[in-house]
Every structure is written in C-alpha cells, then in structure tokens.
Design a protein around this motif. Structure first.
Motif, mmCIF file in Angstrom:
data_model
loop_
_atom_site.group_PDB
_atom_site.id
_atom_site.type_symbol
_atom_site.label_atom_id
_atom_site.label_comp_id
_atom_site.label_asym_id
_atom_site.label_seq_id
_atom_site.Cartn_x
_atom_site.Cartn_y
_atom_site.Cartn_z
ATOM 1 N N MET A 181 0.837 -1.206 0.000
ATOM 2 C CA MET A 181 0.000 0.000 0.000
ATOM 3 C C MET A 181 0.864 1.245 0.000
ATOM 4 O O MET A 181 0.540 2.230 -0.664
ATOM 5 N N TRP A 182 1.964 1.187 0.731
ATOM 6 C CA TRP A 182 2.908 2.312 0.675
ATOM 7 C C TRP A 182 3.423 2.496 -0.746
ATOM 8 O O TRP A 182 3.712 3.589 -1.181
ATOM 9 N N LEU A 183 3.566 1.357 -1.443
ATOM 10 C CA LEU A 183 4.083 1.424 -2.806
ATOM 11 C C LEU A 183 3.005 1.854 -3.792
ATOM 12 O O LEU A 183 3.235 1.897 -4.995
ATOM 13 N N GLY A 184 1.802 2.102 -3.301
ATOM 14 C CA GLY A 184 0.789 2.665 -4.180
ATOM 15 C C GLY A 184 -0.308 1.703 -4.603
ATOM 16 O O GLY A 184 -1.216 2.102 -5.326
ATOM 17 N N VAL A 185 -0.229 0.437 -4.180
ATOM 18 C CA VAL A 185 -1.333 -0.477 -4.506
ATOM 19 C C VAL A 185 -2.473 -0.186 -3.536
ATOM 20 O O VAL A 185 -2.280 -0.196 -2.325
ATOM 21 N N GLU A 186 -3.648 0.086 -4.098
ATOM 22 C CA GLU A 186 -4.719 0.498 -3.205
ATOM 23 C C GLU A 186 -5.458 -0.662 -2.563
ATOM 24 O O GLU A 186 -5.996 -0.553 -1.473
ATOM 25 N N ASP A 187 -5.501 -1.772 -3.298
ATOM 26 C CA ASP A 187 -6.319 -2.869 -2.834
ATOM 27 C C ASP A 187 -5.513 -4.173 -2.850
ATOM 28 O O ASP A 187 -5.627 -4.968 -3.771
ATOM 29 N N PRO A 188 -4.650 -4.370 -1.874
ATOM 30 C CA PRO A 188 -3.811 -5.570 -1.893
ATOM 31 C C PRO A 188 -4.668 -6.832 -1.764
ATOM 32 O O PRO A 188 -5.725 -6.795 -1.132
ATOM 33 N N PRO A 189 -4.226 -7.917 -2.397
ATOM 34 C CA PRO A 189 -5.012 -9.150 -2.315
ATOM 35 C C PRO A 189 -4.957 -9.744 -0.908
ATOM 36 O O PRO A 189 -4.112 -9.377 -0.101
ATOM 37 N N ASN A 190 -5.887 -10.646 -0.645
ATOM 38 C CA ASN A 190 -5.848 -11.425 0.591
ATOM 39 C C ASN A 190 -4.812 -12.512 0.347
ATOM 40 O O ASN A 190 -5.075 -13.530 -0.283
ATOM 41 N N TRP A 191 -3.607 -12.290 0.835
ATOM 42 C CA TRP A 191 -2.422 -13.011 0.369
ATOM 43 C C TRP A 191 -2.588 -14.523 0.339
ATOM 44 O O TRP A 191 -2.258 -15.172 -0.641
ATOM 45 N N LEU A 192 -3.079 -15.105 1.405
ATOM 46 C CA LEU A 192 -3.120 -16.563 1.460
ATOM 47 C C LEU A 192 -4.193 -17.150 0.539
ATOM 48 O O LEU A 192 -4.237 -18.347 0.308
ATOM 49 N N LEU A 193 -5.070 -16.291 0.014
ATOM 50 C CA LEU A 193 -6.092 -16.763 -0.926
ATOM 51 C C LEU A 193 -5.683 -16.519 -2.370
ATOM 52 O O LEU A 193 -6.383 -16.899 -3.298
ATOM 53 N N TRP A 194 -4.583 -15.878 -2.560
ATOM 54 C CA TRP A 194 -4.191 -15.320 -3.851
ATOM 55 C C TRP A 194 -3.572 -16.393 -4.730
ATOM 56 O O TRP A 194 -2.362 -16.471 -4.852
ATOM 57 N N GLN A 195 -4.412 -17.204 -5.349
ATOM 58 C CA GLN A 195 -3.900 -18.319 -6.137
ATOM 59 C C GLN A 195 -3.362 -17.845 -7.472
ATOM 60 O O GLN A 195 -3.899 -16.912 -8.038
ATOM 61 N N PRO A 196 -2.361 -18.494 -8.021
ATOM 62 C CA PRO A 196 -1.566 -19.556 -7.411
ATOM 63 C C PRO A 196 -0.376 -19.026 -6.614
ATOM 64 O O PRO A 196 0.454 -19.786 -6.154
ATOM 65 N N PHE A 197 -0.313 -17.689 -6.468
ATOM 66 C CA PHE A 197 0.894 -17.109 -5.857
ATOM 67 C C PHE A 197 1.022 -17.425 -4.373
ATOM 68 O O PHE A 197 2.090 -17.314 -3.792
ATOM 69 N N ASN A 198 -0.107 -17.826 -3.755
ATOM 70 C CA ASN A 198 -0.015 -18.145 -2.330
ATOM 71 C C ASN A 198 0.957 -19.301 -2.083
ATOM 72 O O ASN A 198 1.619 -19.360 -1.049
ATOM 73 N N ASN A 199 1.057 -20.212 -3.065
ATOM 74 C CA ASN A 199 2.049 -21.284 -2.925
ATOM 75 C C ASN A 199 3.456 -20.706 -2.777
ATOM 76 O O ASN A 199 4.250 -21.157 -1.967
ATOM 77 N N PHE A 200 3.706 -19.709 -3.609
ATOM 78 C CA PHE A 200 5.016 -19.085 -3.569
ATOM 79 C C PHE A 200 5.244 -18.390 -2.225
ATOM 80 O O PHE A 200 6.331 -18.444 -1.650
ATOM 81 N N LEU A 201 4.180 -17.780 -1.685
ATOM 82 C CA LEU A 201 4.315 -17.105 -0.388
ATOM 83 C C LEU A 201 4.643 -18.108 0.717
ATOM 84 O O LEU A 201 5.374 -17.789 1.659
#
Lengths: 479, 326, 325
Positions: free
Chosen positions: B174-194
């Motif tokens: 959000m500091w970097l300017g993204v207004e609506d960050p995803p719900n990280w652990l639900l963010w498929q398929p990137f949650n695997n990477f997290l």
C-alpha cells in the motif's frame, strides 16, 4: 489381553497399521462392563443432611462431611484417572474447579490433558496402546469409528441409569453404537444462535427478528444503511471450515426437516441432491451474499481466512450486525474487549436463529456436545464416569458459567448467564426439533475432511456448488 | 518458586538419564575391551554398531515396511485393494493440485534457497565483518515451525484496505501505491510461492553457511593461479569457484529437497492445505490422521519416499565414486 | 563431492583466511556489502516484528501493525508476565513447559550422538564385509517420513512387539492398566528422537571420522590398542567439533518439535514441551496477538541463545559433514 498377544504375530504378518488398530482393541472392549463399584443411581437424592461422619475418609463406609454425594464412588483413594480432550484453557480450569470436591473426597486424581490435535492424537494413541482412561469425544461419528476399530469400553450401569433419568433419549442414542451404550453426554452447545449488539440494533432502529423473513428484512435495512449485516469466520487451524458446515446444517434442518436431515447424516440423501443443493442456494444468498458479508473484514472471501474466534469482533463496534455462532461463543467476547456484558440490554446478546417453516421443522435446534468415553474399566474410572454423568457435576460446572448441559437434573436457575439459560431451555424443549451437528455424526472422511475443505473452497475460491457437493460425496467411505 | 524447583527437578531427571546411559556404556566398553584375539573385531562391531542398527530397525525400517504393506489395503487396513490407493492418488479429481504443488515446491524452494545461499556466501566472502550478517540470516533455522507460522502470520495477515493494516506485506504494497492488496493466502496460485518464501527464509542460512565454508576451503594458490591467468569476476566464479564446490552444492540442494518433500508443518499451520496450497506430505497427514484412511495415507507416504529415492541414489553414486578414488 | 574439493579440505577445519587479504580487498565492493546488509535486514524483519508485537499492549497489538509502534511508542512487559505464570486471559503459564523442553531436549540431543558416533566409527575404521552397504542403507533411511513411524513405534512402546511367539520387545503395560510404565515419562520420547536422528547423525559423523588420518589408527593398532581404547582416546577428542555441531543441530530440532512430543509424551504440563503450549494457545487465543507473540518469543529465545553462543561449532561440524557429502 492374552488373545491380543497371541494374535499380534498375525497382525505383523498382515503388516497394516490399521490391522493392529483392530487388534489393539480386543484387549479393551471385551471385558464385561458391569461394575461393582458404583451401581444404580447416584446417591445424591438419598443423601441425608445429618451424618455421623468421621474425619478419616479413607475407609469405604465412613464418608467425610461434604462428601456424602460421592458415597458410591469411594474406595479408590490414591488412584489416577487420565483424561484427554480437545477442551483447552481457560475452560480446562473451570472443569478442574468443578470436580475439585469430587477429587478431594474420593482421593481420585483426574489428570487433565487438552490438545488442539485431539482428533488426530486420540486414534493414534488408542491404536498405539496408549489410550487415556477417559476422553471427551465431541463427534459421535468418531466414537462409532473408534468402537468399530476397538478401544472404547461400554459404560457401566450407573452411568446408563443417570443418562436414562436426566437426558432426552436422543442424547443417549448419540453415545450408543450398535446396541451398546458407551458414552454419556457431558456439555452441550446450542448452535442455533445469532449474536448481535443490542446497542447498535437500537441505534439502527432494528427489532430483534423472530422469523426468518424478519431476519433478512433486518439485514436489508442494515445493508441499506451501509453496514454489511453479517460477519463470519471459518478459519480454525486443522479444522478450518467447520463453522460453514454448521450454517449448512441450520438451513437443511430448517428447510428440509428432521427426516431429511437424518437421511443426510446417514448418507442416504447425498450432498449432490436437490434437498442439499437447495440449502446451499439459501446459504449462497446469505453468508455468500456480497451485500451481506463479511462485515468488518472485507469481501465474502475473507470468511475463509478469518479465524472463527475473531469473527465476532466487528459486532462490538458496529461494523457488523449479526454473527451466526454457537452458545459457547459467549466465552470469546471478553477477549475482544474486557468487561463486555452479555445481556439483552448489554453490549452483546444472541437471538434464536428463527425457524423457516413450522410445518417442516418446528423450533429447530442444531446442537453439539461432548461424550465421556472410557477406555478402561477400573473402578476409579467408572467412578469418574458416574460422577460426570450426574446432575451434581453438571450443576457444579454450570454454576461456574458459560457452560450448558442438556442434563435435565440441572435447575435452570443454576445458569447465571442468560445465554446459558436460554440454551438450556432450547436444548431441553420437548416441542423442539433437536438435531446433533451433522458433520460430527458423519464419517470423519466427510464430516472432518471433505466437507470442511470443500466448504472452505466454496467460500475462498468460489468453487461451483455442484463441484463442491460432488467432491464431498466422493469422499464418503465406500463400505 | 515451587514451579522453579519442580522444573529444575525435571531437568535433573534428564541429566541423570544421560549420566546413567553414559555410565552403562563405559561399563560395556570396559567389558568389551577384554575380548582378545580373533573375537576382538566382531565384539567391537557388535558393541559399536549394534545399538544403531537396532534403533534404526525398530524406528524406521519396520515402520517403512508396514507402511508399504498398508498402502495396498483399504482405509481400515482390513482388506486388500491392490493398487486402488495409488490409482486414487494419480487420477482422483482435485488431487492434481497437491501433485503439481509438490513438484513446484521441489523445484523452486531448493533452487532459490541454494541460489540465494550461494550468492550470499560469495558476497560475504568479500566482506570484512561478515559474522553479524551470517548469524542473522542463519537465525530462522533456530525457530520452530509453530513459531514461524506465528511470525509469518503477522506478515500475511489481511485487513480491509480501508482499515489500519496489521499485516506487513499489505502495508508495504500500500505504501508502494497499490490500493487494494489481495488477501495473500487466498491469492492463487501465488499463495504457494508465499508459503515457499517461509521455507526459503528458513533454509537460506543453512545453504549460505555450508557454501561459504566450502568457498573458503578453496586453496588460495588455485585462486591466485587463476587470477594470474587473468580470470576475474564472473570467469573466476564459473571456471574456478563453481567446479571446486560442485559437490557441496549438490549436497545442499539434495538436503533441502528432502526437507521440502517431507514438509508439512508450514502448509498445515498457514493454510491447512486449503486455497489450492495442498502438498503431498500434508495430504498424507490429513488422510492418515484426520480422515483415518490409513491405506491412502500409506500410499502417499510411499509416493514420497519413492520420489526421494532418485536423489538418494544420485548421492550414493557420487559418494561411491569419491570413495573409489580414495 | 568433486575430487579436488575433497582432497584439499584441511582437517578438521578449513582455514578462515584462505584467500589472501590483498585479493579480498580488491574484490570487496560497497555494492556487495550493501546487498548483504539489505538481505540481512529482510531476513531479520519478520522475527523483529514478532518481538515488537510481543512488547505492545493488547489494544495496539490487535488494531495496528507493529511498525506503528515507532511513531506511537507504547511498550509493556506485562504480556510476558502473563504468559510466563498465567494470568487473566491464559490461566496456565508457560513455565512448566519450558523446563519440559529442556528435560526432553538434553538427553534427546546427547543419546543419538553417542550411538551415532560409535556407529560412525565402526563403519569408518573397523573393516568388515558389508560395511559400505550398511552405510549407504543408513543414508537412504533419511527418506522415511517420520509421520509413518509414529504409530508402529507407539504400539511397540505400549503393547510390546513380537514376531510370532518370539518376543522382540516386551509388553510394558502395568498390570491391570492400559498405561505403559513409560506413561508420564520422557523415556519414549528420548528413544523416538534418537531413532529419527540417527540416519543424518551417522552420515555426518561418518564423513568426519573417515577423514581422520589413517596413520593414526594404524599406529595405535600396531601398539595393540583395542577399538574401545582407540575410540575413547583418539576418536572422541578429535571428533569434538563435529559432535558439538550435531548436538546443537539436534537440540534445536528437538526443542522445536511438536508432533513427536505430542505422540509419545502427551500434552500435560508434566511432560509436554513448549511447542505444545504454543500450539494450544494459538488455537484458543487466536485474537490475543500480544500474548501469542510473547509466548512464541519465549519459545525461540533458548534456541537463539544456544545458536548464537555456539554457532562457531555449528558451522564447523556441518561443514565437515556436508562438504564431504
């Protein structure tokens, strides 16, 4: 025991882990269950006020002052009974407080062990020959599974008599597998509650709904005022998804009635049937409705990542209006804000989740509870079982608050907390349609497996309803 | 104070147990040393190797055998089902998720851990005060998975963007300017990477320390000779450093791979395998200990150790080569 | 495993300063240093966030990110007081579990070392047929997921184990009870941890012990020293770095374990380790971030102390095993 040893070789040849689960069981359950230490009903009713007790409580006949209620459970001084449960602190301390008198009178030491890994640990320990003496099992489905593979010991006559006199027969049936009665009910949850804040309801000008339609009219009104009316959280570690199964159960019982509910539990009505699909559609329009949820947390998806313990928080500051959760949720409000009062005119209170159609299911109530299952038949174990099934214990525990028993021997005014009293009224209501939590009755592969994960996927990933229901059906054990 | 006394007494039992075992051992040594002549070697072999073999047989070999047998049986272990459990693993709808995820884990986590570890080792080799950095990067290795779950929960926590954030990751984007960050652990398929990031966070220290030591062990005359030949920077790295530490690199990579295959704690504590993050090891635990399907649980375990066998064989072949030369 | 690397490894420890100082200076660059510092910060922030959260009062911890503590600094130690001894929210404190973890981890770190060092010596320096096969066999055992060993082992401890009529392991149940004599003790736990640690321990120690100069052993044998004497007087002292490193590794592993402890010792305050306490409060007090983080920090503080004070040993032994592969 000898039979077990003789057959152990065969088990090794067979090699399967589960084969030995079966064998391990032969040792425990075959013994005759009759007890001689505690027969018939508890002595409580016959207890006289005048006693000529001596101070040496050691001898069987002489009972110390204040210990009269336990006369039948004496004679086990210095023994230890191990107890395994999923109930953790602070509830643990209340249990220990409730039976402290029993312990000091009878000299039986109850060693309490709570674990959040209970469901996985218990079968492992039983199969491993390391069963606790007593376990509080919250799922009749798990009890049936354990009986099938062996381990639980039939309840003694004294426990059976207690349950006959103080519980609705349905409760005894949940503790019975085949024709054998194993486990007496302990605590009970009344799951058909909706938590709300009387203060904010007044502010928004909302009346406490008494019918299903009123509830949704209230929801619409609150939504129109810019507040998402419902909040929910189904994250619960290894058990993530269970609150969602509760929601579905509420709707199935309300819209389809007890008969369909029972068939559903038995696997005769599939998940992928018009009945259950219809219930899912109702849930879709309720908790999965973007206009309704997830108040205070964000979109509907957040239901999947919000811990059920956290879900009620936004109610206290008016960011969410209603949370469908069980009576035990009363324990959590203090965590959000110390000093939160639970009362009809307090910070938070609960109303009964209304019935949908009295013709289908009058006063429907979904409930849960634990069942006291023994894995040994030593006299001290049976003494503890007998005590835990008595109205004395239930009254002693209920007096400590935020705990309800469906034991009708507990006077309703014991419940200091209004929610507890309300719960007890519903649970013992003879005109109600009471059903036990379906997922707890189903085989673990479904009720503690696929139904949890699939309902979670339904919320988190918006997995299509058809696929969710088919996947749950597929997990139903073949046999 | 009472608690303290009881606590110290417990620790005392531990110390006493150690003393007893060591004492017994000394006694056995004393007796064993009396063996003379031809008996000497066999007695020594039995005394030295016996305990380890016994413990391994009971603790690992027999269970592995039982598991293999169990994988051909049904859920309760009462009937034989042939390869049905294996067929289920590879054909049931939905199972492709954990198979694919496991393969992703197996490739991405070890390669990134080792790569980053190697980079750090090279950079550290050029620094004066390296020990502080080394210690801090190594530190996650000392933290339990339960603890790591709590720590990373604080990072991936999601809150509605209109509210004060509690999760660091959301706040940073959000500091970097993204207004609506995803719900990280639900963010498929990137949650695997997290989730893999957590594993990498833990393992990089291990890779770095071992590789750094291997780099330091390269004899200075080799480096100097290469430098006299004009090799610098990348050439020095690819022609001298990498070949010299190849063996160590492989060991690090395989060690992390084995750890990754068996990983279930991270997935279990962060998502419980939901949101498309399931992996074989956690599915195995869920089948065997939550759904009580011992057959499927065992079959998944067999799949796991069959998957590791090539890694082990490769290592053994390397070891044998080395031994032959020696 | 490349031959070159193998031949050149000094024993028992590579030199700290192998690349000449001149070369080092030439190679060092502010770029490299900057990058390392950046990564170091990145790696430390998660744990730092835990520490900060654990020092914040309840309201702040729950409603704002820990980094806001720097603009609005309110700190308290009361979270620690509550977690240590129990308090209003959590009735039972962490203290008994803390000691349990020590009582579990000390023997469970030492036993496998003793057994593994002996086995490693036998495999490396007592020539016998099949030694290579046994060694590779043990190495391969690393692949077995320990979850699959839990049940068979538990059965063995509690029900005994026999092949047909031949008893292999005695039935240790007390007469008339379904509790093994091990119940409520750490013994099964120590044994289980020892078993699970052996493959890696033997593998690493073997690699180290094999590097010891052959002449040493030959000379001793010529003098008529027995294997027992050689082991005590030569091998043990020379292997100290490797043993110490593995001891630390194993101590950390056992300290951080939850699954094995829960299965073999149970979760009562009498025997359960600190991780069991942590898992339980995380399950019940999910919303009480300030307390959970304090508990988590107490749980990691011992491994951190052990690690920071002994890391020199750690690195050495690890290297000895791994570099040799």
């Amino acid at each position: 025991m000898t039979a077990m040893k003789r057959r152990r070789g065969a088990a090794l040849l067979a090699g399967g882990i589960a084969a030995t689960m079966l064998l391990a069981a032969c040792g425990g359950s075959s013994d005759e269950a009759a007890s001689d230490s505690a027969g018939g009903d508890t002595a409580a009713e016959e207890t006289t006020e005048t006693t000529e007790t001596t101070e040496d409580a050691g001898a069987g006949d002489a009972v110390a002052a204040g210990c009269e209620a336990y006369a039948d459970m004496m004679g086990n001084e210095g023994s230890t009974v191990t107890l395994f449960t999923s109930i953790l602190p602070p509830e643990q301390q209340l249990f220990e407080q409730a039976w402290a008198d029993f312990e000091s009178c009878t000299g039986i030491d109850i060693v309490y062990e709570g674990s959040d890994q209970f469901e996985a640990q218990l079968p492992t320990r039983i199969a491993g020959g390391n069963a606790p003496d007593i376990a509080f099992i919250p799922q009749p489905g798990l009890l049936a599974k354990l009986v099938e593979s062996g381990g639980p010991v039939a309840a003694p006559a004294s426990v059976s008599a207690n349950v006959d006199s103080y519980w609705n027969p349905a409760w005894k049936a949940y503790g019975t597998v085949g024709d054998t009665f194993y486990a007496a009910p302990l605590g009970s949850n009344m799951k058909s509650f909706v938590w709300y804040s009387p203060k904010y309801f007044a502010e928004w000008g909302i009346e406490v709904p008494t019918t299903w339609d009123e509830m949704f009219a209230a929801a619409d009104a609150i939504a129109a005022a810019g507040v998402k009316p419902f909040c929910g959280g189904i994250e619960s570690g290894g058990a993530t998804g269970w609150p969602a199964t509760d929601w579905l159960e509420q709707i199935v019982l309300r819209t389809q009635g007890g008969e369909v509910y029972d068939k559903w539990v038995a696997g005769e009505v599939k998940f992928d049937s018009p009945e259950i699909k219809g219930a899912m559609d109702v849930l879709q329009g309720w908790m999965k409705n973007p206009d309704y949820a997830n108040g205070g947390f964000g979109d509907v998806q957040t239901i999947a990542t919000t811990a059920f313990q956290d879900a009620g928080g936004p109610i206290l500051n008016g960011e969410c209006a209603m949370l469908q959760q069980a009576s035990f949720y009363a324990n959590f409000w203090e965590n959000f804000q110390p000093g939160t009062t639970i009362a009809e005119d307090g910070d938070v209170f609960a109303f009964y989740l209304p019935e949908v159609d009295a013709a289908v299911a009058p006063n429907p109530v979904v409930g849960g509870g634990e069942f006291v299952t023994a894995f040994a038949d030593r006299p001290e174990v049976q003494a503890v079982q007998t005590y835990l099934s008595s109205p004395e214990f239930a009254t002693s525990k209920a007096a400590l608050g935020t705990w309800v028993s469906a034991n009708s021997g507990v006077p309703l005014d014991t419940y200091a907390n209004p929610i507890d009293r309300l719960s007890a009224e519903f649970l013992t209501n003879p005109d109600g349609t009471f059903r036990f939590d379906a997922s707890d009755l189903m085989p673990a592969a479904v009720g503690a497996g696929a139904e949890w994960t699939e309902m979670t996927a339904w919320f988190a990933e918006d997995k299509p309803t058809d696929e969710v229901l088919k996947a749950i059906d597929a997990a139903w054990p073949a046999s | 104070m009472e608690e303290l006394g009881a606590g110290l007494a417990k620790v005392g039992t531990g110390v006493a147990a150690v003393a007893i075992v060591l004492g017994l051992l000394l006694l056995i040594f004393f007796i064993g040393a009396r063996a003379k002549g031809r008996l000497q070697s066999p007695v020594a072999i039995v005394v030295f190797l016996g305990p380890a073999i016994l413990l391994l047989a009971y603790g690992l070999i027999v269970p592995a055998f039982r598991t293999t047998v169990g994988s051909f049986q049904n859920a309760s272990g009462q009937d034989w089902v042939g390869f049905a459990n294996y067929t289920w693993i590879f054909t049931a709808p939905g199972n492709s998720t954990f198979l694919i995820n496991t393969i992703l884990w197996l490739i991405i986590a070890p390669v990134l851990s080792t790569g980053l570890g190697l980079t750090l080792a090279l950079l550290l080799d050029r620094m004066r005060r390296e020990s502080v950095s080394k210690s801090l990067i190594f530190m996650p290795m000392a933290i339990s998975f339960v603890g790591a779950g709590i720590i990373w929960g604080l990072i991936y926590e999601y809150r509605d963007p209109s509210k004060p954030q509690v999760g660091l990751l959301s706040q940073v984007v959000m500091w970097l300017g993204v207004e609506d960050p995803p719900n990280w652990l639900l963010w498929q398929p990137f949650n695997n990477f997290l989730l893999m990031v957590i594993m990498i966070w833990i393992q990089v220290g291990f890779a770095m320390v071992v590789l750094s030591a291997a780099i330091k062990a390269i004899p200075s005359d080799v480096v100097e000779a290469a430098e006299l030949d004009g090799a610098t920077g990348y050439r020095l790295f690819s022609k001298v450093t990498i070949p010299m530490i190849r063996g160590t690199l492989i060991v690090v990579l395989t060690t992390i791979m084995i750890a990754v295959l068996k990983i279930f704690d991270i997935v279990r504590t962060m998502t419980n395998g939901n949101f498309g993050t399931q992996v074989v090891a956690n599915e195995m635990y869920a089948q065997a200990f939550v759904a009580f399907d011992v057959g499927r649980g065992s079959a998944l375990a067999v799949v796991l150790f069959v998957a590791v066998i090539p890694l082990i064989v490769y290592n053994v072949v390397q070891l044998r080569k080395e031994r032959a030369i020696r | 495993m490349s031959v070159e690397a193998h031949e050149v490894i000094p024993i028992p420890m590579p030199r700290e300063e192998s690349i000449p100082q001149a070369a080092r200076r030439k190679l060092s660059s502010p770029w490299a240093s900057g990058l390392v510092i950046f990564i170091t910060l990145l790696w430390t922030i998660p744990t730092f966030g835990l520490l900060v959260t654990s020092l914040r009062p309840k309201d702040q911890a729950q409603s704002s990110g820990w980094w806001t503590a720097f603009t609005d600094p309110v700190f308290t130690l009361s979270n620690y007081a509550e977690v240590l001894t129990g308090g209003q929210t959590i009735p039972g404190g962490i203290t008994p579990y803390f000691f349990n973890s020590f009582a579990i981890a000390l023997p469970a770190a030492i036993f496998p070392l003793v057994v593994a060092t002996m086995a490693a010596y036998a495999l490396a320096w007592i020539p016998f047929r099949g030694a290579t096969f046994v060694f590779f066999g043990i190495f391969a055992l690393q692949v077995i997921p320990l979850q699959m060993s839990l049940l068979p082992l538990l059965q063995m401890f509690n029900l005994g184990w026999s092949i047909g009529p031949i008893p292999i392991f005695p039935d240790l149940n007390q007469a008339g009870s379904n509790q093994s004599i091990f119940y409520g003790t750490y013994i099964p736990l120590w044994i289980a941890h020892t078993m699970f640690a052996l493959p890696l321990a033997i593998f690493l120690l073997h690699n180290f012990i094999r590097q010891l100069p052959r002449e040493l052993f030959e000379a001793a044998r010529v003098d008529g020293a027995s294997h027992f004497l050689i082991f005590r007087k030569l091998v043990l002292p020379l292997t100290v770095p490797a043993i110490a490193s593995f001891a630390i590794f194993q101590f950390l592993w056992v300290w951080n374990d939850l699954l094995v402890a829960l299965t073999f010792a149970g979760g009562t305050p009498d025997v359960a380790p600190i991780t069991a306490y942590l898992a339980n409060i995380k399950g019940t007090y999910g919303a009480q971030l300030h307390l959970i983080t304090a508990g988590a920090f107490i749980a990691i503080v011992v491994p951190l102390i052990v690690f920071f004070s002994l890391q020199r040993f750690f690195v050495r032994g690890l290297l000895a095993g791994s570099v040799k592969g």
